[in-house]
Design a protein around this motif. Structure first.
Motif, PDB file in Angstrom:
ATOM      1  N   GLU A 125      76.420  49.478  37.823  1.00 16.66           N
ATOM      2  CA  GLU A 125      77.039  49.632  36.510  1.00 16.66           C
ATOM      3  C   GLU A 125      77.202  51.102  36.164  1.00 16.66           C
ATOM      4  O   GLU A 125      76.247  51.870  36.245  1.00 16.66           O
ATOM      5  N   ILE A 126      78.417  51.471  35.770  1.00 17.53           N
ATOM      6  CA  ILE A 126      78.699  52.851  35.358  1.00 17.53           C
ATOM      7  C   ILE A 126      79.285  52.790  33.953  1.00 17.53           C
ATOM      8  O   ILE A 126      80.239  52.051  33.694  1.00 17.53           O
ATOM      9  N   LYS A 127      78.744  53.599  33.046  1.00 18.09           N
ATOM     10  CA  LYS A 127      79.167  53.558  31.646  1.00 18.09           C
ATOM     11  C   LYS A 127      79.781  54.887  31.232  1.00 18.09           C
ATOM     12  O   LYS A 127      79.370  55.951  31.683  1.00 18.09           O
ATOM     13  N   ARG A 128      80.746  54.771  30.322  1.00  9.96           N
ATOM     14  CA  ARG A 128      81.448  55.974  29.872  1.00  9.96           C
ATOM     15  C   ARG A 128      82.086  55.712  28.510  1.00  9.96           C
ATOM     16  O   ARG A 128      82.521  54.595  28.217  1.00  9.96           O
ATOM     17  N   GLU A 129      82.182  56.754  27.708  1.00 13.62           N
ATOM     18  CA  GLU A 129      82.859  56.687  26.419  1.00 13.62           C
ATOM     19  C   GLU A 129      84.235  57.322  26.543  1.00 13.62           C
ATOM     20  O   GLU A 129      84.381  58.407  27.115  1.00 13.62           O
ATOM     21  N   LYS A 184      97.772  54.799  32.519  1.00 16.86           N
ATOM     22  CA  LYS A 184      97.485  55.928  33.419  1.00 16.86           C
ATOM     23  C   LYS A 184      96.146  56.570  33.078  1.00 16.86           C
ATOM     24  O   LYS A 184      95.368  56.925  33.968  1.00 16.86           O
ATOM     25  N   LYS A 185      95.880  56.733  31.784  1.00 22.08           N
ATOM     26  CA  LYS A 185      94.619  57.345  31.363  1.00 22.08           C
ATOM     27  C   LYS A 185      93.436  56.467  31.750  1.00 22.08           C
ATOM     28  O   LYS A 185      92.393  56.965  32.203  1.00 22.08           O
ATOM     29  N   LEU A 186      93.585  55.158  31.578  1.00 24.00           N
ATOM     30  CA  LEU A 186      92.520  54.241  31.971  1.00 24.00           C
ATOM     31  C   LEU A 186      92.306  54.267  33.478  1.00 24.00           C
ATOM     32  O   LEU A 186      91.165  54.244  33.962  1.00 24.00           O
ATOM     33  N   HIS A 187      93.422  54.323  34.229  1.00 23.89           N
ATOM     34  CA  HIS A 187      93.347  54.390  35.692  1.00 23.89           C
ATOM     35  C   HIS A 187      92.560  55.623  36.123  1.00 23.89           C
ATOM     36  O   HIS A 187      91.661  55.545  36.976  1.00 23.89           O
ATOM     37  N   THR A 188      92.880  56.761  35.533  1.00 21.86           N
ATOM     38  CA  THR A 188      92.190  58.014  35.872  1.00 21.86           C
ATOM     39  C   THR A 188      90.716  57.929  35.510  1.00 21.86           C
ATOM     40  O   THR A 188      89.839  58.342  36.293  1.00 21.86           O
ATOM     41  N   ALA A 189      90.411  57.390  34.337  1.00 21.72           N
ATOM     42  CA  ALA A 189      89.024  57.294  33.879  1.00 21.72           C
ATOM     43  C   ALA A 189      88.197  56.409  34.811  1.00 21.72           C
ATOM     44  O   ALA A 189      87.068  56.750  35.179  1.00 21.72           O
ATOM     45  N   ILE A 190      88.764  55.272  35.214  1.00 23.13           N
ATOM     46  CA  ILE A 190      88.032  54.352  36.093  1.00 23.13           C
ATOM     47  C   ILE A 190      87.852  54.971  37.476  1.00 23.13           C
ATOM     48  O   ILE A 190      86.783  54.860  38.091  1.00 23.13           O
ATOM     49  N   GLU A 191      88.878  55.657  37.977  1.00 22.85           N
ATOM     50  CA  GLU A 191      88.768  56.335  39.273  1.00 22.85           C
ATOM     51  C   GLU A 191      87.650  57.367  39.253  1.00 22.85           C
ATOM     52  O   GLU A 191      86.866  57.483  40.202  1.00 22.85           O
ATOM     53  N   GLU A 192      87.576  58.146  38.182  1.00 23.85           N
ATOM     54  CA  GLU A 192      86.535  59.166  38.061  1.00 23.85           C
ATOM     55  C   GLU A 192      85.145  58.533  38.038  1.00 23.85           C
ATOM     56  O   GLU A 192      84.199  59.073  38.628  1.00 23.85           O
ATOM     57  N   MET A 193      85.035  57.394  37.374  1.00 27.46           N
ATOM     58  CA  MET A 193      83.746  56.713  37.312  1.00 27.46           C
ATOM     59  C   MET A 193      83.323  56.212  38.690  1.00 27.46           C
ATOM     60  O   MET A 193      82.137  56.260  39.044  1.00 27.46           O
TER      61      MET A 193
END
Length: 318
Positions: free
Chosen positions: A207-211, A227-236
């Motif tokens: 599990e990885i959490k992020r705000e 696109k922003k969600l895609h980038t955020a999930i990739e970074e996680m």
């Protein structure tokens, strides 16, 4: 005399019917309709007319009801035999109720309080839709190939939690994505949890959490939000250690509040936060007690609710 006696028993008594203009309404918007009251066979005094908005939570094959609002409509009046009376109805939905999902539903229960008689009731189901900003967020996840899970929409200590599973880009890497949505003055703040499959020492879930904050302008453009969600999930996924120790807001506040250092204003509230607070306040005495008792009877407590987690500040209320 016989008619009066029968009316006191509910035979030939006055009736009420709430007719809604639409069977659905968005959070924060106004719902409208009319009450149609029909007199019985004798004159009757109506002490009051009111309607309750009831939240219905489904769990373990059973339904639990809690009143989230009592709406007074009319004080005392008299209805003549065969008489008809029409009263307007309008109600603005609180912004932070849970939205309708398979496990979450609503009904209006209208009560005509009849003096010296059996009260008349009417019941009308209502579907509560998400605010447009949240609906667009759902569309952004869909553009990334995510689909909402049938179990999505459960009520937690933070509000309502939505769950999606990947069918395209992140399939095989991500098991599911969960988030709670917080409505702020100029956007939505997400407390995002990504469950990632890890191959170290055999496949297991991590599990990885992020705000994440999405402004109203960003949400208007579903493509850019995706696109922003895609980038955020990739970074996680690629930098999980960067988000180690990330946790949700404390359980002590219902609905939860969070002060953003980046955006300089307080959170207006969580979707489902109003109900989460209400249910949490009742849990020990009513709702949770009922669930625990039935779960123990069924010997299936572990599948329904981790009681230790709840009293230690765990996630799920229901």
């Amino acid at each position: 005399m016989l008619k009066k006696l029968l009316s006191k028993l509910g035979v030939g008594a006055a009736k009420v019917d709430l007719v809604l203009h639409h069977p659905h309404v968005r959070l924060g918007e106004k719902l409208e309709g009319e009450f149609f009251i029909e007199g019985g066979t004798v004159e009757q005094r109506i002490r009051k007319l009111e309607v309750e908005l009831q939240l219905i939570v489904q769990t373990n094959g059973k339904a639990y009801r809690r009143t989230v609002a009592v709406i007074p409509v009319s004080p005392s009046f008299t209805i003549q035999p065969g008489g008809r009376k029409v009263l307007p109805f309008s109600y603005v939905l609180p912004l932070h109720l849970p939205i309708t999902r398979p496990s979450v539903g609503y009904t209006f229960v209208t009560r005509l309080d009849i003096a010296d008689g059996v009260d008349a009731f009417d019941q009308d189901a209502i579907r509560i839709l998400p605010p447009l900003s949240l609906e667009k967020l759902f569309h952004a996840f869909e553009k990334l190939g995510f689909r909402e899970k049938p179990s999505s929409g459960k009520i937690t200590a933070y509000g309502q939690e939505f769950a999606f599973f990947p069918t395209e880009v992140f399939k095989g890497t991500v098991q599911e994505v969960e988030f709670s949505a917080f409505i702020e003055e100029n956007g939505i703040r997400l407390f995002l949890e990504v469950d990632v499959w890890s191959g170290f020492g055999g496949f297991h879930e991590r599990e990885i959490k992020r705000e994440i904050f999405l402004s109203d302008e960003e949400i208007e453009d579903v493509e850019e939000t995706a696109k922003k969600l895609h980038t955020a999930i990739e970074e996680m996924i690629e930098q999980p250690r960067s988000y180690a120790g990330t946790s949700y807001v404390p359980h002590a506040s219902y609905p939860p509040r969070h002060v953003s250092h980046h955006h300089g204003h307080g959170m207006a509230g969580a979707i489902g936060g109003f109900a989460a607070g209400m249910l949490a306040g009742m849990a020990a005495e009513e709702l949770l007690e009922d669930v625990i008792e039935e779960a123990l009877d069924d010997h299936d407590l572990g599948d329904m609710l981790d009681v230790g987690d709840w009293f230690d500040g765990g996630d799920d209320i229901i």
